[in-house]
Design an enzyme around this catalytic site. Structure first.
Site, short mmCIF file in Angstrom:
data_model
loop_
_atom_site.label_atom_id
_atom_site.label_comp_id
_atom_site.label_asym_id
_atom_site.label_seq_id
_atom_site.Cartn_x
_atom_site.Cartn_y
_atom_site.Cartn_z
CG ASN A 673 -57.45 -16.41 -31.68
OD1 ASN A 673 -58.46 -17.10 -31.67
ND2 ASN A 673 -56.79 -16.10 -30.56
CB SER A 704 -58.17 -8.69 -27.95
OG SER A 704 -57.83 -8.56 -26.59
CE1 TYR A 717 -57.54 -14.01 -27.55
CE2 TYR A 717 -56.55 -12.24 -26.25
CZ TYR A 717 -57.65 -12.77 -26.91
OH TYR A 717 -58.83 -12.08 -26.95
CE LYS A 721 -58.48 -12.16 -30.56
NZ LYS A 721 -59.61 -12.36 -31.49
#
Length: 820
Positions: A673, A704, A717, A721
């Site tokens: 990511n 995101s 996560y 982002k």
């Protein structure tokens, strides 16, 4: 007096006695009278008039200064408007007939067909090259080439076939009394060629010999013109080669040629033109041989393989570079050095464009030529052109510098071709860039007037040839349905002003450059350096040499920033990392609908079905796939991008879309990511960074909504982002330095298979995926549509939220300032 003098006097005396004359001179004997002004009485007649040296008349015709009796006054012929008018008739099958009267025993007639290499996208390259070699061979009514030659020789005729990028011409010049024979012959050649296998094999050998000869000649212009068109238009329409590529020689057979002829030699794509013929007679003959007699392919079964219709694609100018490192023969005995060739061009205009005539004047103004002629079209004609006075006359190492203007129905190409020894190649490009930039300056009054007069004289002198008038009539009627008289163009040329020249030059320079080079080109500057120089880096102080390719950063300025400018995706090259799954696949579908030039997908897992789907969705877009795991080292990423750039030459947009939603895999989540995105961005800077004279580019990073409002159950996560958003915002602020703009698109919760794999950190929420899909969300199609819309808006530094089928910019709150 010596003996020789006495002998000459005797000879002269004898000659005077025997020389025949119209008048007999009768002289009376002169008496003894003397005195100045006094005439002796012995030489006066009874009327008192002198008879000394007066001729006695031996003819009854009056003197030359007196008119002849009983002869009517001369009435000189006056030109009539109808004697120079071009008549056009369209037959019931769509074939157009155009003719123009002309004095003389001979006439020129022929076919001008809307055909050529630009229509060969679905065929092996070189079909038109083969047809040119196969012209005037065996037909339904003529068993071989010798029969055709005999027919022509009996009527004092000659024939010819020529191809250009968008036109094929069959022509014959023959005695006007044999117009029936010429029309019949041309109809057979165009509509009823038999094309035997033996003839195809001989044509292949002739084409191959021509290609080998071109490579051995010092003159590289035919090859270079193919290369610059390929650079300007890519591998389609006007970018397709006029010369048959060696690799397709064996792919062209009778079946391919017949299929091409059937679709392209149709009546609606033809003009039968004649000069020096009676129009009504010509119409009847064309109807007889082109309508009543059918083409040969109507009696033969059509092959099921290959295209079923004509390619009607519009030419799209893109710019680019095509180069070939090779050895070009040189001839020391002819005082020719080893040369490297370079062509630099821009998008011109179509021949029906209002700027066409001013561009022709600019082309004459630039002029140029070779080191021998020092002029365009022969010795001395271009001595006052800019490329002569400012290039050929100033730099003794320049072998040639010539401006070219190519005009077509829907586009055009203006370029300058220069050649010099390989050690001066960088300087050659430097000089061409300088002259191109100087076009936008106001031309001098004498310079402009000279160019206009020269263009007018060239136009009128060329139209003195019957063959040139034939081609002009045919091409104009094919393009517009009528012919504009020379007087029209003379007036249009006269109207061209200095402001028109500046406007057209500015229009040229506003398009992306195209570059072609061949020979020993190790000294050729990078395309980014050329682009940078054209954007203004080539402008130095008065009296200083132009140095746009210096390693000094002072001369490596980039093109204009893309900030706050909309982006048209047509004919753009896009690299999409992870473009085959979930939101990525739907976004790829939206992108190919925008008529990209190339869509390059880099993904970990190949999906042939998805690639085929994208290709079928829009066959105009070249979709290619390269396996890529974003977690590989930076060195491997750079190596892959070098392969991509070598293949498609330029990249306009990079989309970083790789991502996983699994907080169980902490290290891989960070690697995919965030680290992978950073590495891919860093790798492409090697090709884009304007500090290294790169052209700049656009980066779209997929983040995101969790990047600015975290989902606390998936902190890893969400953290990656947030890193993407901050990293991209930093890139945007660096745009003035790097020339690379950037923004993020941040989807909200979207229904994809990836959401079902959402695992929370340390399993703090085992049902995180189920709960996320509970509230209202959006489909991947809705997200993809807004994704591409954000790309087209192209706002540097933007943070886009793509949620619930909407596109909304996010205003980032500033809580702290570093002060630097």
């Amino acid at each position: 007096m010596n003996r020789r003098g006495i002998g000459m006097l005797k000879t002269l005396k004898s000659t005077c006695r025997t020389f025949p004359c119209r008048f007999a001179t009768k002289v009376s004997k002169i008496g003894s009278g003397t005195g100045i002004g006094r005439i002796p009485s012995g030489v006066r007649g009874k009327d008192g008039l002198s008879r000394v040296n007066m001729p006695s008349i031996v003819t009854h015709l009056p003197r030359l200064k007196e008119p002849l009796p009983n002869v009517p006054e001369v009435e000189y012929a006056a030109p009539m408007a109808e004697s120079a008018a071009t008549r056009v008739t369209t037959l019931e099958n769509g074939l157009r007939i155009a003719s123009e009267p002309r004095c003389g025993q001979f006439c020129t007639v022929g076919l001008v067909i809307n055909s050529g290499p630009r229509y060969e996208a679905a065929y092996p390259g070189g079909v038109s090259h083969f047809l040119e070699k196969l012209a005037f061979n065996s037909t339904a009514n003529f068993p071989n080439r010798d029969a055709i030659r005999k027919e022509l020789e009996e009527n004092g005729g000659i024939c010819d076939c020529q191809t250009s990028r968008d036109t094929l011409i069959y022509a014959a010049s023959i005695d006007s009394r044999a117009i029936d024979s010429a029309t019949r012959l041309l109809a057979d050649v165009a509509l009823r060629p038999t094309i035997s296998e033996q003839e195809v094999n001989l044509a292949a050998r002739a084409v191959n010999f021509e290609l080998e000869t071109l490579c051995m000649r010092p003159d590289q212009e035919p090859i270079l013109m193919d290369m610059i068109h390929a650079a300007a238009y890519g591998d389609n329409t006007l970018g397709l080669p006029k010369l048959c590529p060696p690799e397709t020689l064996e792919s062209i057979d009778r079946a391919v040629l017949m299929k091409y002829l059937k679709h392209h030699h149709s009546p609606s794509r033809m003009v039968f033109a004649g000069v020096g013929v009676d129009h009504d007679e010509l119409v009847e003959l064309v109807r007889k041989y082109f309508v009543e007699e059918k083409p040969i392919w109507e009696s033969e079964p059509e092959s099921s393989v290959g295209p079923k219709q004509v390619d009607t694609s519009i030419a799209h100018y893109t710019g680019g570079i095509v180069k070939e490192q090779c050895e070009i023969p040189f001839y020391a005995a002819a005082a020719l050095p080893e040369l490297a060739h370079v062509v630099l061009g821009f998008e011109g205009c179509a021949h029906q464009d209002p700027d066409y005539v001013p561009l022709c004047v600019l082309n004459i103004m630039m002029g140029g030529g070779g080191s021998f002629s020092r002029g365009s079209g022969g010795h001395g004609k271009g001595m006052n052109s800019r490329l002569y006075t400012k290039v050929l006359n100033r730099y003794d190492w320049v072998h040639s510098a010539t401006a070219h203007n190519h005009a077509y129905t829907d586009s055009g190409l203006f370029c300058i071709h220069g050649s010099a020894p390989p050690q001066h190649l960088n300087d050659m490009v430097e000089v061409i860039v300088r002259e191109l930039l100087s076009m936008a300056a106001e031309p001098g009054r004498e310079d402009l007037m000279r160019s206009k007069i020269q263009l007018q004289s060239m136009l009128l002198m060329n139209l003195e040839s019957r063959a040139v008038v034939f081609e002009d009539v045919g091409r104009q009627v094919l393009a517009s349905g009528h012919r504009k008289r020379p007087e029209h163009f003379i007036e249009e040329i006269e109207k061209v002003s200095a402001a028109d020249i500046q406007r057209v030059a500015t229009r040229l320079l506003s398009s992306p450059p195209s570059l072609a080079a061949r020979g020993d080109i190790t000294g050729l500057p990078e395309m980014g350096q050329v682009t940078s120089a054209l954007a203004g880096a080539g402008r130095t102080g008065l009296g200083r040499r132009l140095s746009p390719f210096s390693s000094d950063q002072h001369f490596c300025k980039s093109t204009k920033s893309n900030e706050s400018e909309g982006l048209c995706l047509t004919d753009k090259n896009v690299v999409f990392v992870a473009g085959l799954g979930g939101i990525g696949m739907d976004t790829s579908r939206e992108l190919v609908k925008r008529d990209l030039k190339n869509l390059v997908i880099l993904d970990r897992i190949e999906n042939p079905e998805a690639i085929c789907e994208l290709k079928e969705l829009n066959p105009k877009v070249k979709v290619s796939f390269y396996p890529y795991d974003v977690t590989v080292p930076l060195k491997e990423t750079t190596k892959l991008l070098k392969t991509v750039f070598a293949k498609i030459k330029t990249v306009d947009v990079l989309i970083n879309g790789a991502g996983i939603l699994d907080d169980h895999q902490i290290e891989r989540t960070v690697a995919v990511n965030y680290t992978g995105l950073v590495n891919t961005t860093t790798a492409i800077m090697e090709f884009w960074d304007k500090r290294e004279c790169g052209p700049g580019g656009i980066i779209c990073n997929i983040g995101s909504v969790t990047g600015f409002n975290a989902i606390y159950q998936v902190p890893v996560y969400s953290g990656t982002k947030a890193g993407v958003v901050n990293f991209t915002s930093s890139l945007a602020k660096l745009a003035p330095i790097t020339g690379v703009t950037a923004y993020t698109v941040n989807p909200g919760i979207t229904k994809t298979t990836l959401v079902n794999k959402f695992n929370s950190w340390l399993d703090v929420e085992p049902e995180v995926a189920k709960k996320l899909l509970g509230p209202p969300n959006q489909t991947s199609q809705q997200c993809a549509a807004n994704f591409v819309k954000a790309i087209e808006l192209n706002q540097n530094g933007a943070i886009w939220k793509l949620d619930l089928g909407t596109l909304e910019p996010i205003k980032w709150t500033k809580h702290w300032d570093s002060g630097i």
